[in-house]
Design a protein around this motif. Structure first.
Motif, short mmCIF file in Angstrom:
data_model
loop_
_atom_site.label_atom_id
_atom_site.label_comp_id
_atom_site.label_asym_id
_atom_site.label_seq_id
_atom_site.Cartn_x
_atom_site.Cartn_y
_atom_site.Cartn_z
N UNK A 35 117.81 -20.49 24.78
CA UNK A 35 117.85 -21.17 23.49
C UNK A 35 119.05 -22.14 23.45
N UNK A 36 120.21 -21.65 23.88
CA UNK A 36 121.43 -22.46 23.82
C UNK A 36 121.36 -23.66 24.77
N UNK A 37 120.88 -23.43 25.99
CA UNK A 37 120.85 -24.57 26.93
C UNK A 37 119.78 -25.58 26.50
N UNK A 38 118.67 -25.11 25.91
CA UNK A 38 117.64 -26.06 25.42
C UNK A 38 118.22 -26.94 24.33
N UNK A 39 118.98 -26.34 23.41
CA UNK A 39 119.58 -27.13 22.32
C UNK A 39 120.64 -28.09 22.87
N UNK A 40 121.41 -27.63 23.87
CA UNK A 40 122.46 -28.49 24.44
C UNK A 40 121.86 -29.70 25.13
N UNK A 41 120.73 -29.46 25.82
CA UNK A 41 120.14 -30.57 26.57
C UNK A 41 119.32 -31.48 25.67
N UNK A 42 118.57 -30.85 24.74
CA UNK A 42 117.59 -31.65 24.01
C UNK A 42 117.80 -31.70 22.51
N UNK A 43 118.90 -31.15 22.00
CA UNK A 43 119.23 -31.18 20.58
C UNK A 43 118.07 -31.39 19.65
N UNK A 44 117.87 -32.64 19.24
CA UNK A 44 116.86 -32.93 18.23
C UNK A 44 115.43 -32.68 18.74
N UNK A 45 115.22 -32.79 20.06
CA UNK A 45 113.86 -32.56 20.58
C UNK A 45 113.74 -31.13 21.09
N UNK A 46 114.47 -30.23 20.43
CA UNK A 46 114.61 -28.86 20.91
C UNK A 46 113.26 -28.15 21.10
N UNK A 47 112.32 -28.29 20.13
CA UNK A 47 111.06 -27.55 20.22
C UNK A 47 110.28 -27.95 21.47
N UNK A 48 110.24 -29.26 21.74
CA UNK A 48 109.54 -29.74 22.96
C UNK A 48 110.28 -29.25 24.20
N UNK A 49 111.62 -29.26 24.13
CA UNK A 49 112.44 -28.81 25.24
C UNK A 49 112.14 -27.35 25.57
N UNK A 50 111.93 -26.56 24.52
CA UNK A 50 111.67 -25.13 24.72
C UNK A 50 110.32 -24.93 25.43
N UNK A 51 109.34 -25.72 25.01
CA UNK A 51 108.01 -25.64 25.62
C UNK A 51 108.12 -26.00 27.12
N UNK A 52 108.92 -27.04 27.37
CA UNK A 52 109.12 -27.49 28.74
C UNK A 52 109.78 -26.38 29.59
#
Ligand code: HEM
Length: 344
Positions: A35-52
Motif C-alpha cells: 500500500x505504502x510503495x503504491x502510494x509513493x510511486x503513484x500518489x494520485x493514480x494510486x488505485x490503478x497503481x494497486x491494480x498494476x
C-alpha cells in the motif's frame, strides 16, 4: 506512511477486540508495505497503481513456478499455460503503466497541472521532460516503466519481512517490547502520531531494528561478478567469476559477533563499534547499495512505533519457527501473534 499505518491499526483493533485476538502479522505487513510503495510511486493514480502491482505480484509468482518445470532450449517460447499467462500479465502491466503515464501527460498538456506530480512517477516524468536534448522518447518510457517495477519489487517485500521478523522478536522478548514502548511514549506522547523529525530519538527501536536485520537479513545473498582478476586474502578470483556474498553467514558468524551471535541482543548495537560496511550489510555496501535504505528505515520506525504504542503482543501457540531461505528469508508458516489493544 502514517495514514496507511493508522488505518491498519484501527482495523486490527476492531478485529482483535477488547480481549485481544490472533493475527498473522506477515500477511498484514505485506499488504501495508505494498500500500505504502503504491502510494509513493503513484500518489494520485494510486488505485490503478494497486491494480498494476496485483498483476506484478501474480507475475512474480508465475515466473517462480515456471522455473520449477522442465526447461529445454526454447521452452519459454512454447504456448504453455504458464507462458501464456506470463505473456498476458506482462502486457497488462505495461498497458496499465502506459495508461497512468498518458493521463499524467494529458493533465500537464491541458494545463490542469504545471508538473507531472511529486510522487516517484511524477519526478521521473518531470526529469524526462526537462532533458530537452534527449529525443529518445520510447527508450525513456521503457526506462520509466522498468524503474516503477524495480521499486515495487525491491521496496515492499524486503521491508515487510523486516517488520514481520521484528514483530516476532519483540513478541518473544517482552522486556525489549516494554523498553521500546516506553521510549515511543516518551518521544511521541501516549497517543501521538509519529513525526519524521523525532524518529532519530528512538534509539532503542533502532537497536532492535538493526538486530532484526542482523539475525534475519531480508537479502540473504548478494550476487556479484568480478570485472577483473583480483586477490581476496589467499583467494585468487579470475575475471568473469560469479561470487555470492553470504550475508546471512556473515551476520551469524561467532568470530565476528561473539558466542551469542545467534541470540537476540540489540544492546550489541549500543556499545562496541562494528564494521558496518563489512560485518553488517543488510542493505549491501558500496556504489550499488540499497537506494531505498533511508526510506525503509523511516517506514519501519513509523510502523513499529505505531503498533507498539497501540498493542501489546505475544507469540501465539500456533506459531512454528521455520525460517526458509528463498533468496529472501521468510517465515514458512507465517508469524502468528496475539494482539491486545492498549488503552491510549
Ligand atoms: C528492509 C528493507 C530493505 C532491504 C533489506 C533492502 C536491501 C537491498 C539490498 C541488499 C540491495 C542491493 C542488492 C545487490 O546489490 O545485489 C538493494 C538494492 C535496491 N533497493 Fe533495497 N532494500 C530494502 C528496502 C528498499 C526500499 C523500501 C526501496 C525503494 C523504495 C528499495 C529499493 C532498492 C533499489 C531500487 C535497489 C537497486 C539499486 C541499484 O541496483 O543500484 N529497497 N536493496
Amino acid at each position: 506512511m502514517v495514514e496507511c499505518t493508522s488505518r491498519l491499526a484501527e482495523r486490527l483493533r476492531k478485529e482483535a477486540g477488547e480481549g485481544g485476538g490472533e493475527v498473522e502479522i506477515g500477511e498484514e505487513m505485506h499488504k501495508l508495505t505494498a500500500d505504502i510503495i503504491s502510494r509513493t510511486e503513484f500518489g494520485s493514480s494510486f488505485e490503478k497503481g494497486k491494480e498494476l502491482f496485483n498483476h506484478l505480484t501474480v507475475l512474480q509468482r508465475r515466473c517462480a513456478q515456471a522455473t520449477r518445470h522442465l526447461c529445454f532450449p526454447g521452452s519459454r517460447f512454447l504456448p504453455s499455460k504458464y507462458n501464456r499467462e506470463i505473456k498476458y500479465l506482462k502486457m497488462e502491466v505495461e498497458r496499465l503503466l502506459i495508461e497512468i503515464i498518458q493521463s499524467r501527460r494529458d493533465c500537464a498538456e491541458m494545463g490542469r497541472s504545471s508538473t507531472h506530480g511529486d510522487d516517484l512517477l511524477g519526478l521521473l516524468l518531470n526529469e524526462m521532460d526537462s532533458d530537452k536534448n534527449n529525443n529518445n522518447n520510447n527508450n525513456n518510457l521503457q526506462l520509466i516503466m522498468d524503474e516503477c517495477k524495480t521499486f515495487f519489487f525491491a521496496g515492499h517485500e524486503t521491508t515487510a519481512l523486516l517488520l514481520t521478523w521484528t514483530m516476532m522478536l519483540l513478541a518473544d522478548n517482552p522486556t525489549w517490547q516494554e523498553k521500546v514502548r516506553d521510549e515511543v511514549r516518551e518521544v511521541f506522547g501516549c497517543d501521538g502520531l509519529p513525526s519524521v523529525d523525532r524518529l532519530s530519538k528512538l534509539t532503542s527501536l533502532s537497536k532492535v531494528i538493526n538486530e532484526s536485520l542482523r539475525l534475519y537479513p531480508p537479502a540473504t545473498l548478494l550476487p556479484r561478478m568480478a570485472f577483473e582478476d583480483l586477490k581476496l586474502g589467499d583467494l585468487t578470483i579470475p575475471k568473469g567469476l560469479s561470487i555470492w556474498i553470504p550475508v546471512l553467514a556473515i551476520h551469524h558468524s561467532e568470530e565476528l559477533w561473539g558466542k551469542d551471535a545467534n541470540q537476540f541482543n540489540p544492546e550489541r548495537f549500543g556499545g562496541r563499534p562494528f564494521a558496518s560496511g563489512r560485518h553488517f550489510i543488510p542493505f549491501a555496501a558500496g556504489p550499488r547499495n540499497c537506494i531505498g535504505q533511508q526510506f525503509a528505515l523511516m517506514e519501519a520506525k513509523i510502523i513499529l512505533a505505531t503498533l507498539i504504542s497501540k498493542f501489546k503482543f505475544t507469540i501465539s501457540n500456533n506459531y512454528r519457527h521455520a525460517p526458509i531461505v528463498v533468496l529472501t528469508i521468510k517465515p514458512k508458516y507465517g508469524v502468528q501473534v496475539i494482539l491486545k489493544p492498549l488503552d491510549s
